[in-house]
Motif scaffolding. Structure first.
Motif: not given
Length: 479
Positions: A322-329
């Motif tokens: 939501t903050l605009g990061f591309e995320v993953s684990q």
């Protein structure tokens, strides 16, 4: 003869052979022979949002859940009776509440705008598939009615002393129990016309008498008196089921009688109507499931306030997106990182920690430092990622009652390692705002706050909304 499978809903009995279910359950009743039901919605009343005209008023979310749960039991009880099951409802007090309809009315403009949330009357007996009228009235002076005494007499002789009426019943089956004075109906029997099933409404029973519990025995909370009461109770319930079944058993329809030559034209027409309705219901159910999935996804963000472990990790990933990061684990079998997230401002690696009743300590920082080094050892990584520790300290307490979320040692070590410390409820506040309103400038400020912080992250203040939460909201009953 096979042992009867008995389920109690809304209350429990000290018998390991008796199943138990909360009111909030999606269990099917077709797996059981006898169902004992109490329409207990006290949990919803406890979680009420406000009061309206002297009645508890539920939030939109709780209203949806209660309506869905009520529809589930109404459908399950009706189906169970149609399939030959015995359902006994112990008639607790009629609880009147107000629930949201999903409709709102707006008047005025700007800061003077008034929002009126439309609510409707509801009660705990909507879950019973009987058209009856109930009136709250309490007493213990009850007698058998002039009819149906042979079915209920054995049970009543045994448990009249433990029973009391809390509602007067108008309609809803054949009377079996009435008040001694005035002969107001307090117990009824409604039998299925198509099976040996029955829906029996009986005066309430006190299943939690003080003498039924051991005050000092932690291993066995039920006393011998409570267990004996339960054994006698179940015996009479099984006997009641046997009596109803012996007088209402239907002969299964032979296969030859199902031939089309014996079907009425009106029957075929009715089946065609039913098929069309089923098709509409299927489409509505698909639409409902899609909305429920959407709600569940949105609700997951609130896990930032009180969760730990994987549920907390998933909520953090949602917030970072939501903050605009591309995320993953990341998990390659040797290394595992809770969160890897990046944007044009930089790349970060995070670890999450939830604590029930204390602050987040230095332990996770060691793991986080190890993750940063293991990540840097990968061939495709040129420089170390920014370390971020997400902490949900004192997670079971209200936010305003929590102490400092990170220990002094943790804050000192974070300063040394240039680690950003994020208190998860702080992340929730900014993510909630960005979920409700697209604001790319504010999102950029939040990302930069994380990247540039050493120690606890102070997010930018959430912009004031045009419509403040403090604006007047009025609940009205829809007419």
């Amino acid at each position: 003869m096979a042992k009867k499978k008995i389920l109690a809903i809304g209350f429990s009995l000290p018998d390991e052979n008796i199943g138990y279910s909360d009111f909030d359950s999606d269990i099917s009743l077709l797996d059981w022979d006898i169902i004992l039901f109490k329409p207990n919605i006290n949990g919803y009343i406890y979680r009420r949002e406000s009061m309206f005209e002297g009645k508890p008023c539920l939030s939109d979310n709780e209203s949806f859940k209660l309506k869905a749960q009520t529809e589930h039991w109404r459908r399950e009880i009706k189906t169970a009776v149609e399939h030959g099951k015995l359902v006994i409802v112990f008639m607790d007090e009629l609880k009147l509440i107000s629930i949201a309809t999903g409709q709102k009315e707006y008047s005025g403009t700007g800061r003077n705008q008034k929002i009126t949330r439309i609510v409707a009357d509801y009660n705990n007996y909507r879950s019973i598939p009987i058209d009856f009228k109930l009136i709250n009235s309490k007493g213990k002076e009850i007698k058998l009615s002039t009819k149906n005494t042979e079915l209920i007499s054995s049970y009543w002789n045994e448990f009249s002393g433990a029973s009391s009426y809390k509602v007067i019943i108008e309609g809803g089956g054949i009377p079996c129990l009435v008040t001694k004075h005035g002969e107001k109906v307090v117990g009824t029997i409604a039998r299925s016309k198509n099976s040996a099933g029955a829906l029996v409404c009986l005066p309430d029973v006190d299943f939690y008498q003080d003498t039924f519990f051991n005050e000092e025995d932690e291993e066995d909370e039920w006393s011998s008196e409570g267990k004996q009461f339960a054994a006698r109770f179940i015996k009479e319930i099984v006997s009641l089921d046997k009596s109803l079944r012996s007088t209402g058993e239907l002969t299964p329809e032979p296969e030859w009688a199902k031939d089309s030559q014996y079907k009425l034209d009106q029957e075929n027409t009715a089946y065609e109507k039913l098929l069309k309705i089923e098709e509409k219901l299927e489409l509505i159910q698909i639409e409902k499931e899609a909305i429920v999935d959407e709600i569940n996804d949105l609700e997951r963000l609130r896990n930032l306030l009180f969760e730990k472990g994987k549920p907390l990790e998933y909520a953090i990933l949602d917030a970072l997106k939501t903050l605009g990061f591309e995320v993953s684990q990341f998990d390659n079998g040797e290394s595992e990182f809770d969160a890897v997230f990046e944007s044009k401002e930089g790349r970060l690696i995070g670890e999450a920690e939830g604590k029930d009743n204390k602050a987040v300590n230095i332990d996770k920082l060691r793991q986080l430092a190890l993750n940063i080094h293991e990540d840097l050892e990968r061939d495709e990584i040129d420089k170390p990622a920014k370390p971020v520790l997400f902490g949900n300290a004192y997670r079971l307490l209200p936010i305003n009652e929590r102490s400092e979320p990170f220990t002094t040692k943790c804050i000192t070590a974070a300063t040394t390692s240039s680690t950003a410390l994020i208190f998860c409820p702080d992340l929730f506040e900014v993510a909630k705002y960005l979920k409700d309103k697209r604001d790319s400038r504010f999102a950029t400020k939040c990302r930069k706050a994380i990247l540039n912080s050493v120690g606890r992250v102070n997010f930018p203040e959430v912009p004031q909304k045009t419509k403040k939460m403090s604006e007047q909201v009025t609940d009205e009953i829809q007419i």
